[in-house]
Design an enzyme around this catalytic site. Sequence first.
Site, PDB file in Angstrom:
ATOM      1  N   GLY A 259       3.455   1.416  10.970  1.00  0.00           N
ATOM      2  CA  GLY A 259       3.197   0.676  12.331  1.00  0.00           C
ATOM      3  C   GLY A 259       2.660  -0.755  12.005  1.00  0.00           C
ATOM      4  O   GLY A 259       3.014  -1.644  12.584  1.00  0.00           O
ATOM      5  N   ALA A 260       1.794  -0.753  10.885  1.00  0.00           N
ATOM      6  CA  ALA A 260       1.270  -2.010  10.480  1.00  0.00           C
ATOM      7  C   ALA A 260       0.746  -2.176   9.203  1.00  0.00           C
ATOM      8  O   ALA A 260       0.296  -0.962   8.527  1.00  0.00           O
ATOM      9  CB  ALA A 260       0.471  -2.658  11.534  1.00  0.00           C
ATOM     10  N   MET A 261       0.443  -3.153   8.550  1.00  0.00           N
ATOM     11  CA  MET A 261      -0.469  -3.034   7.004  1.00  0.00           C
ATOM     12  C   MET A 261      -1.561  -4.124   6.954  1.00  0.00           C
ATOM     13  O   MET A 261      -0.988  -5.236   7.378  1.00  0.00           O
ATOM     14  CB  MET A 261       0.610  -3.261   6.131  1.00  0.00           C
ATOM     15  CG  MET A 261      -0.040  -3.284   4.588  1.00  0.00           C
ATOM     16  SD  MET A 261      -0.849  -1.967   4.464  1.00  0.00           S
ATOM     17  CE  MET A 261      -2.249  -2.881   3.216  1.00  0.00           C
ATOM     18  N   GLU A 262      -2.774  -3.938   6.791  1.00  0.00           N
ATOM     19  CA  GLU A 262      -3.678  -4.630   6.821  1.00  0.00           C
ATOM     20  C   GLU A 262      -3.921  -5.762   6.088  1.00  0.00           C
ATOM     21  O   GLU A 262      -5.317  -6.343   5.669  1.00  0.00           O
ATOM     22  CB  GLU A 262      -5.015  -3.723   7.116  1.00  0.00           C
ATOM     23  CG  GLU A 262      -5.279  -2.820   5.669  1.00  0.00           C
ATOM     24  CD  GLU A 262      -4.620  -1.643   5.451  1.00  0.00           C
ATOM     25  OE1 GLU A 262      -5.457  -1.021   4.811  1.00  0.00           O
ATOM     26  OE2 GLU A 262      -3.803  -1.490   6.206  1.00  0.00           O
ATOM     27  N   ASN A 263      -2.928  -6.211   5.133  1.00  0.00           N
ATOM     28  CA  ASN A 263      -3.103  -7.507   4.136  1.00  0.00           C
ATOM     29  C   ASN A 263      -4.310  -8.508   4.644  1.00  0.00           C
ATOM     30  O   ASN A 263      -4.201  -8.995   5.801  1.00  0.00           O
ATOM     31  CB  ASN A 263      -1.832  -7.964   3.824  1.00  0.00           C
ATOM     32  CG  ASN A 263      -0.873  -7.087   3.821  1.00  0.00           C
ATOM     33  OD1 ASN A 263      -0.586  -6.287   3.058  1.00  0.00           O
ATOM     34  ND2 ASN A 263      -0.009  -7.362   4.978  1.00  0.00           N
TER      35      ASN A 263
ATOM     36  N   GLU B  54      -5.864  -2.407  12.756  1.00  0.00           N
ATOM     37  CA  GLU B  54      -5.783  -3.454  11.421  1.00  0.00           C
ATOM     38  C   GLU B  54      -6.790  -4.592  11.365  1.00  0.00           C
ATOM     39  O   GLU B  54      -7.188  -4.576  10.160  1.00  0.00           O
ATOM     40  CB  GLU B  54      -4.305  -4.274  11.604  1.00  0.00           C
ATOM     41  CG  GLU B  54      -3.155  -3.177  11.790  1.00  0.00           C
ATOM     42  CD  GLU B  54      -3.146  -2.164  10.669  1.00  0.00           C
ATOM     43  OE1 GLU B  54      -3.375  -2.298   9.636  1.00  0.00           O
ATOM     44  OE2 GLU B  54      -2.504  -1.125  11.169  1.00  0.00           O
TER      45      GLU B  54
ATOM     46  N   GLU C 227       0.837  -1.175  -0.116  1.00  0.00           N
ATOM     47  CA  GLU C 227       0.001   0.121  -0.010  1.00  0.00           C
ATOM     48  C   GLU C 227       0.772   1.291   0.179  1.00  0.00           C
ATOM     49  O   GLU C 227       1.927   1.391   0.625  1.00  0.00           O
ATOM     50  CB  GLU C 227      -1.039  -0.137   1.342  1.00  0.00           C
ATOM     51  CG  GLU C 227      -1.844   1.181   1.205  1.00  0.00           C
ATOM     52  CD  GLU C 227      -2.804   1.239   2.411  1.00  0.00           C
ATOM     53  OE1 GLU C 227      -4.023   1.609   2.287  1.00  0.00           O
ATOM     54  OE2 GLU C 227      -2.512   0.870   3.405  1.00  0.00           O
TER      55      GLU C 227
END
EC number: 3.4.11.-
Length: 915
Positions: A298-302, A335, A164
Amino acid sequence: TTCHGFPALNYFQYNNVTSPTNGKLFPWNKMRLPDMIVPIQYDLCVHPNLTTVRFTGLERIEIFVRENTRFIILHSKDLEITSAVLLPKDDLGSSKPGKQLQVLEHSAHEQIALQAPEVLTAGQRFLVVIEFHGRLADGFDGFYKSTYKTRDGETRIIATTDFEPTSARMAFPCFDEPSFKANFAITIRRERKHIALSNMPKIKTIELEGGLLEDHFDVTVKMSTYLVAYIVCDFKSVQATTSSGIKVSIYASPDKWSQTHYALEAAVKLLEFYEKYFDISFPLPKLDLVAIPDFQSGAMENWGLITYRETSLLYDPKTSSAFDKLWVTKVIGHELAHQWFGNLVTMEWWNDIWLNEGFARFMELVSVSAMYSELQIDYFLNVCFGAIARDSLNSSHPISNPAETPTQIKEMFDTVSYDKGACILKMLQNFLSEAVFRKGLIHYLKKYSYRNAKNNDLWNSMANTCSESDFSSGNFCYTFSHMWKLTEIEEMMNTWTLQKGIPLVLVKCEGNTLSLRQVRFLKGVFEEDPEWANLQSRYFWHIPLTYVTSSSNTVHRHILKTKTDTLELEGEVAWVKFNVDMNGYYIVHYEENGWDNIIKVLDQNHTLFSHKDRVNLIHNAFQLVSGGRLSLDKALDLTRYLRRESSNVVLLQGLGYLEMFYHMMERRNISDVTENLKRYILQHFKLVIDRQTWSDEGSVSDRILRSDLLGLACKLQYPPCIQKANELFSKWMGSGGMLNLPADVLKTVYSVGAQKIAGWNYLLKQYSLSMSGAEKNKILYALTTSKDCEKLTKLIELGMEGEVIKTQDLAALLHAVARNPEGQGLAWNFVRKNWNKLLKKFELASFSIRTIIVGTTSHFSSKDKLEEVKHFFRSLEDQGSQLKITEVVLETITKNIRWLKRNLNSLRNWLLNNL
């Protein structure tokens, strides 16, 4: 060799790849792809080689032709395409060679065009088979390599993805825009010592000649390219199953496996909560959460395979503080919310990214309040304060904002999209009622599942919480006691999403009449300035006001839809307070003696206002000082009652402003005011500081207050604090780092210990050995507080090398060094000298680059520094770097200069009168 289930390679002949100059030969001249062809399904086989750090790929894209065309235009970046062939969809069994496609490249647009030998006719389906290879990226985008050290000091490599917004095209050629949703069947080749993970569960593993294994994953649901993910690693996991049968796993490097248990508990609880709250089952059979050693955000919502920075997922009871626990819980909540907002329903284009991010930030509040009420410390007020800080500058932007290039798209991931987005949703929820708001959300999610949505689709769903059939009677929907016309909510919310800025409501009380007036609130620009009128024109909002008065604690409501209005009260009142519990996104100024009345109430019985209202009043007062509406003395007078304040969140808000002024004075070396502020804080708040224990006891709110208060007291050189911290540090160092100190005071103890050479050196050694990200963060912060410039320079060098201090932590490191008065010049000069080197490590509009720019410049408050920063930004523009954040920084510095000029003497005199 070909991947199993793919056509044999006799279909391929190697062909020429043409690179047109300036895109002239290229058949398409827009950044956005045409929609003449849409993808249906990608079958993608990838083989990353972790020794050569390269990967090869083979993909088969099933496409549907919507309009006659000879070109298939899609995205590709930094990939070498060795072959592209077109097959008819139904001709798979035959051995006829496919038709070769000529590949044209337009690298400026990150696009390729596959030219067919004849026209592809509308209504047909084809298969496009592409062979490609590339290098595992060095940065944090696309298919990239990440490394970690084992406890024994061995370096290991993993391969992971982060797509993203526009980096799927770096991993495989694709239609890399959110509205081109498709299904994905992923196959990964790996060595036996590794595992492969992807969005879906693994359905089979095939052994290949030469010892390689090939993992085949189930086909995904229909989704956008930016949510595709795959990882090859040697991680270990913990697992549990939700009540609805979803298998949840947390993965981390083997030495950190013991830190995964809290995340598992939180992920299961929050996933179960969301399934009930949204009334929609999580559509995949499993959900993996993975702690990646090198991760930029911080994070990625795959979908089904969420990736995290280690500090956002791992929790170590020995070294993680109460704040760390809250952070991990919030990021997991954020997430998981995306699995619905973003993944199931995706914004049509990146201009509406707030439909993903604003919702996920808002749902953090909803989910954490419901499932972890003990963690709820009203942190959401700070979310809105952060949004207001940005939105009260003219350099802000509307929530829904045009973005076309990858750089502009990346810049949309900011505090306006996330924090303002969340705050206006909170306001709408309060306005409609929780039940109606939730019904509207469910309606929106169900209606647009596996599709894309725009701003107005949300407002329509909110207004129309009844079913479609209820509308046959003329566009009205009855919800509880209120009747909403469809246009009403849309009109109101468009004033919050389509224009930038935040309103200021001016309230004047005359007898039992309230006169109201709305203007645009701006910091650092005042009514007497020549540009004021221009910055005000055409700005106005539909504001859902709430208020309480001295004679009634009933919450009264009124929608202010005009520039001015009046309200009649039932009788005369001693005071009125607007924006009850700060559920609205607006600032309030009480004209004439309005603020005096409020200060009187706070002095006599502050609990007549709720604790959230007290936080809101303190915040408003200091905002109004920056907006030139209230004198600094008045705002400071309001905080005097704080010595009797029992609410932790209110105390921290008031202290936060005093601490901010202290840092401003210290940075500018205005020593008399610095010294008096220090004395004032330590005198005024002595009782509450002395009450703090050096432990991890109490509620989360008590623990966060302790961390902040002891940190501040030691920063202000309060002798009892320094003495205790030194004593604990000596014991810890004497135990060889084995002594378990209370996690809530670690940062303070380390920071005091870092002031001595031996302590600083010992901390750096412990930093390189620690297996806890939470501990490393605290040590690194402590190291940046040293007064020794050589030590600070060494830290920055280590951050640039990326071995001891990882590149992912460089932005936060530079920001922390710049906050240290001894390091502010050092960090700023470093950024100017090494700008091009920094751009090799991070993309231009990345979160890291923006943190570095803001973190090393926005605290300046002198004309000389403003000129230096302007000069530097001009040189960037000359190199072709256009960043919106530079306007924000220049406006912030200008505001700081004006603030000091207007308020320095008031601050000096107020302190002399109150000490």
